[in-house]
Design a protein around this motif. Structure first.
Motif, PDB file in Angstrom:
ATOM      1  N   CYS A  94       0.839  -1.188   0.000  1.00 55.44           N
ATOM      2  CA  CYS A  94       0.000   0.000   0.000  1.00 55.44           C
ATOM      3  C   CYS A  94       0.877   1.242   0.000  1.00 55.44           C
ATOM      4  N   ASP A  95       0.290   2.372  -0.437  1.00 54.93           N
ATOM      5  CA  ASP A  95       0.903   3.669  -0.225  1.00 54.93           C
ATOM      6  C   ASP A  95      -0.136   4.560   0.447  1.00 54.93           C
ATOM      7  N   GLU A  96      -0.027   5.865   0.282  1.00 53.54           N
ATOM      8  CA  GLU A  96      -0.912   6.782   1.000  1.00 53.54           C
ATOM      9  C   GLU A  96      -2.337   6.796   0.453  1.00 53.54           C
ATOM     10  N   HIS A  97      -2.549   6.242  -0.756  1.00 51.76           N
ATOM     11  CA  HIS A  97      -3.850   6.385  -1.394  1.00 51.76           C
ATOM     12  C   HIS A  97      -4.417   5.096  -1.975  1.00 51.76           C
ATOM     13  N   ALA A  98      -3.657   4.015  -1.960  1.00 50.73           N
ATOM     14  CA  ALA A  98      -4.110   2.818  -2.666  1.00 50.73           C
ATOM     15  C   ALA A  98      -3.465   1.571  -2.079  1.00 50.73           C
ATOM     16  N   VAL A  99      -4.006   0.413  -2.497  1.00 50.24           N
ATOM     17  CA  VAL A  99      -3.377  -0.869  -2.199  1.00 50.24           C
ATOM     18  C   VAL A  99      -3.044  -1.543  -3.524  1.00 50.24           C
ATOM     19  N   TYR A 100      -2.126  -2.526  -3.454  1.00 48.10           N
ATOM     20  CA  TYR A 100      -1.582  -3.116  -4.671  1.00 48.10           C
ATOM     21  C   TYR A 100      -1.584  -4.637  -4.574  1.00 48.10           C
ATOM     22  N   ILE A 101      -1.996  -5.274  -5.669  1.00 46.48           N
ATOM     23  CA  ILE A 101      -1.916  -6.729  -5.794  1.00 46.48           C
ATOM     24  C   ILE A 101      -0.825  -7.033  -6.816  1.00 46.48           C
ATOM     25  N   ILE A 102       0.186  -7.779  -6.391  1.00 42.65           N
ATOM     26  CA  ILE A 102       1.271  -8.210  -7.272  1.00 42.65           C
ATOM     27  C   ILE A 102       1.363  -9.720  -7.148  1.00 42.65           C
ATOM     28  N   ASP A 103       0.982 -10.430  -8.194  1.00 43.58           N
ATOM     29  CA  ASP A 103       0.926 -11.894  -8.150  1.00 43.58           C
ATOM     30  C   ASP A 103       1.709 -12.498  -9.305  1.00 43.58           C
ATOM     31  N   GLY A 104       2.332 -13.640  -9.056  1.00 40.92           N
ATOM     32  CA  GLY A 104       2.987 -14.396 -10.109  1.00 40.92           C
ATOM     33  C   GLY A 104       3.923 -15.423  -9.507  1.00 40.92           C
ATOM     34  N   ASN A 105       4.145 -16.510 -10.237  1.00 37.89           N
ATOM     35  CA  ASN A 105       5.094 -17.525  -9.788  1.00 37.89           C
ATOM     36  C   ASN A 105       5.550 -18.339 -10.994  1.00 37.89           C
ATOM     37  N   PRO A 106       6.675 -19.065 -10.874  1.00 39.35           N
ATOM     38  CA  PRO A 106       7.199 -19.806 -12.027  1.00 39.35           C
ATOM     39  C   PRO A 106       6.288 -20.912 -12.533  1.00 39.35           C
ATOM     40  N   TYR A 107       5.336 -21.330 -11.737  1.00 35.74           N
ATOM     41  CA  TYR A 107       4.491 -22.452 -12.132  1.00 35.74           C
ATOM     42  C   TYR A 107       3.329 -22.038 -13.022  1.00 35.74           C
ATOM     43  N   ASN A 108       3.166 -20.741 -13.206  1.00 36.49           N
ATOM     44  CA  ASN A 108       2.162 -20.214 -14.119  1.00 36.49           C
ATOM     45  C   ASN A 108       2.856 -19.293 -15.122  1.00 36.49           C
ATOM     46  N   PRO A 109       2.367 -19.208 -16.346  1.00 37.66           N
ATOM     47  CA  PRO A 109       3.042 -18.380 -17.361  1.00 37.66           C
ATOM     48  C   PRO A 109       2.953 -16.895 -17.013  1.00 37.66           C
ATOM     49  N   PRO A 110       3.898 -16.087 -17.519  1.00 37.26           N
ATOM     50  CA  PRO A 110       3.869 -14.652 -17.237  1.00 37.26           C
ATOM     51  C   PRO A 110       2.563 -13.976 -17.613  1.00 37.26           C
ATOM     52  N   GLU A 111       1.830 -14.560 -18.581  1.00 39.55           N
ATOM     53  CA  GLU A 111       0.535 -13.979 -18.956  1.00 39.55           C
ATOM     54  C   GLU A 111      -0.441 -13.925 -17.790  1.00 39.55           C
ATOM     55  N   SER A 112      -0.227 -14.796 -16.806  1.00 37.77           N
ATOM     56  CA  SER A 112      -1.141 -14.840 -15.667  1.00 37.77           C
ATOM     57  C   SER A 112      -0.683 -13.955 -14.514  1.00 37.77           C
ATOM     58  N   ASN A 113       0.469 -13.275 -14.657  1.00 41.68           N
ATOM     59  CA  ASN A 113       0.908 -12.326 -13.631  1.00 41.68           C
ATOM     60  C   ASN A 113      -0.146 -11.241 -13.432  1.00 41.68           C
ATOM     61  N   VAL A 114      -0.243 -10.751 -12.213  1.00 43.99           N
ATOM     62  CA  VAL A 114      -1.182  -9.678 -11.893  1.00 43.99           C
ATOM     63  C   VAL A 114      -0.411  -8.537 -11.242  1.00 43.99           C
ATOM     64  N   ALA A 115      -0.635  -7.330 -11.728  1.00 47.32           N
ATOM     65  CA  ALA A 115      -0.043  -6.137 -11.121  1.00 47.32           C
ATOM     66  C   ALA A 115      -1.061  -5.010 -11.272  1.00 47.32           C
ATOM     67  N   CYS A 116      -1.719  -4.661 -10.170  1.00 43.11           N
ATOM     68  CA  CYS A 116      -2.760  -3.643 -10.269  1.00 43.11           C
ATOM     69  C   CYS A 116      -2.841  -2.802  -8.994  1.00 43.11           C
ATOM     70  N   ARG A 117      -3.465  -1.654  -9.148  1.00 45.97           N
ATOM     71  CA  ARG A 117      -3.656  -0.686  -8.075  1.00 45.97           C
ATOM     72  C   ARG A 117      -5.147  -0.554  -7.792  1.00 45.97           C
ATOM     73  N   ILE A 118      -5.524  -0.545  -6.492  1.00 44.85           N
ATOM     74  CA  ILE A 118      -6.916  -0.351  -6.084  1.00 44.85           C
ATOM     75  C   ILE A 118      -6.993   0.948  -5.302  1.00 44.85           C
ATOM     76  N   ASP A 119      -7.682   1.931  -5.838  1.00 43.74           N
ATOM     77  CA  ASP A 119      -7.804   3.234  -5.197  1.00 43.74           C
ATOM     78  C   ASP A 119      -8.685   3.131  -3.961  1.00 43.74           C
ATOM     79  N   LEU A 120      -8.195   3.638  -2.827  1.00 37.83           N
ATOM     80  CA  LEU A 120      -8.936   3.502  -1.572  1.00 37.83           C
ATOM     81  C   LEU A 120     -10.096   4.491  -1.455  1.00 37.83           C
ATOM     82  N   LYS A 121     -10.159   5.482  -2.295  1.00 35.26           N
ATOM     83  CA  LYS A 121     -11.280   6.421  -2.253  1.00 35.26           C
ATOM     84  C   LYS A 121     -12.391   6.027  -3.211  1.00 35.26           C
ATOM     85  N   THR A 122     -12.018   5.575  -4.404  1.00 33.87           N
ATOM     86  CA  THR A 122     -13.010   5.288  -5.446  1.00 33.87           C
ATOM     87  C   THR A 122     -13.232   3.806  -5.684  1.00 33.87           C
ATOM     88  N   GLY A 123     -12.282   2.962  -5.264  1.00 35.58           N
ATOM     89  CA  GLY A 123     -12.373   1.537  -5.548  1.00 35.58           C
ATOM     90  C   GLY A 123     -11.948   1.186  -6.958  1.00 35.58           C
TER      91      GLY A 123
END
Length: 404
Positions: free
Chosen positions: A144-173
């Motif tokens: 998290c930072d001052e305004h959002a939370v972050y999902i960062i997902d990935g591992n060698p057992y799944n292809p890079p296409e399935s990696n997740v990197a996103c920001r969720i705004d805590l005010k707007t969703g």
């Protein structure tokens, strides 16, 4: 086994020979932001500027209080250090609905559930909710930072296409993608400003699907584990250091791998895990590098039984805990000093967090059902071996120690 299991639970309260990168990173070692990032299918607009990142777990301890989500009870609780009291701030209709833990910001607490973002003002105002799109990947924000939370997902057992990197705004969703390059992500460890320290797998040829187990293992045998700083604003990767994926093999048949422990403002700390197939675990080292991977230093030598556990404050490594022997040892990272703090027990006196007024939160008692009581005592007293802690209570008269 009991000690190892407990160490993991305690950490949840509050996470070789290596080739260092040059202090000036060559152009070939930097992945440009223009390299195609992984998309999660969320909003296409550019994510807002990323601020000062910290793990949600670290942020729960403000120095004046600790906030926690209790899964079994479905409650958000506050442990106030000044008066050694615990109070329940909010009760969810159904236990176990919150992903990860409560998110602490300057003016409010936030909780992410399936389809809803909760906001609890710290001044005691009305609790508000915001609808959320379905969350990608594990659905579990870690950073998290001052305004959002972050999902960062990935591992060698799944292809890079399935990696997740996103920001969720805590005010707007609102959920927006982040510029994570196309890499085989292995883990994410620490934060420094808008950057995250990650480990990725580098192979000479594309990593086959895990379903092709024999080919998958064969490629990994010759792969490299590379530590990089990833800037969430620019998408650039800055190489820090690397080691063989399966560890560095020496002439005596010992395999050594780095185990990340934490960072300070200037250095990264690792324990070398050394194993011999005929002799088992071997003595290792506590080593450190500058943040760019240069200047490897051996901080201390470790026994073959040592397994260090970090204790941080505001995302910075302070102590390393060794409970593998008959007595509990604390290594002060700032001074390089070892302290013998008493009998080697994780059932009583295990440190969990620091307070702004110079005390440490400890486990006062470990119950057979897995619950714990807590206490507070000055850092100096703790390091001197004292067990004279103030119990944490949920009773105005101090009669009942809280278990949570």
């Amino acid at each position: 086994m009991k000690k190892s299991l407990f160490a993991l639970m305690a950490l949840a309260f509050c996470l070789t020979a290596c080739t260092p990168a040059e202090s000036t990173i060559p152009e070939s070692d930097t992945t440009p932001a223009s390299e195609t990032p992984v998309e999660t299918g969320q909003a296409e607009e550019t994510a807002p500027e990323v601020g000062s990142l910290q793990s949600i777990e670290q942020r729960r301890n403000t120095g004046e209080a600790c906030y926690t989500y209790q899964v079994a009870q479905g409650e958000i609780r506050k442990l106030d250090y000044a008066n050694a009291r615990v109070e329940t701030l909010y009760q969810f209709d159904e236990p176990g609905t919150v992903y990860n833990d409560v998110i602490v910001q300057q003016d409010a607490l936030y909780a992410v559930t399936d389809g809803t973002l909760y906001q609890l003002p710290l001044d005691g105002g009305e609790v508000t909710t915001q609808p959320l799109q379905p969350l990608p990947g594990s659905r579990t924000p870690i950073w998290c930072d001052e305004h959002a939370v972050y999902i960062i997902d990935g591992n060698p057992y799944n292809p890079p296409e399935s990696n997740v990197a996103c920001r969720i705004d805590l005010k707007t969703g609102e959920i927006t993608d982040l510029p994570l390059p196309y890499i085989v992500l292995d883990n994410v460890y620490a934060a420094e400003g808008s950057r995250l320290l990650l480990r990725r797998v580098v192979t000479e040829q594309p990593l086959p699907s895990y379903e092709e187990k024999e080919a998958f293992d064969a490629v990994l045998q010759n792969a490299t584990s590379e530590y990089d700083w990833w800037d969430l604003n620019t998408g650039e990767l800055e190489k820090v250091l690397q080691e063989p994926y399966e560890g560095e093999l020496d002439e005596e048949g010992n395999t050594s791998k780095l185990n990340f422990l934490g960072k300070t403002a200037e250095r990264l700390y690792f324990q070398t895990i050394v194993y011999n197939p005929d002799k088992g675990n071997m003595p290792g080292e506590l080593v450190s590098f500058r943040l760019d991977g240069s200047d490897r230093r051996t901080e201390k030598f470790l026994s073959d039984e040592t397994w260090l556990a970090p204790l941080e404050r505001d995302g910075e490594l302070c102590w390393l805990l060794d409970n593998s022997g008959a007595r509990m040892q604390v290594y002060d990272v700032a001074t390089g000093t070892d302290y013998d703090v008493g009998p080697g027990s994780q059932e009583e006196g295990y440190p969990l967090a620091f307070t702004d007024d110079g005390r440490v939160l400890v486990i006062a008692k470990w119950h057979g059902d897995g619950t714990m009581d807590y206490g507070l005592l000055p850092v100096e007293s703790y390091l001197a071996g004292s067990t004279d802690w103030t119990p944490i209570t949920d009773d105005p008269d101090g009669g009942t120690i809280i278990v949570f």
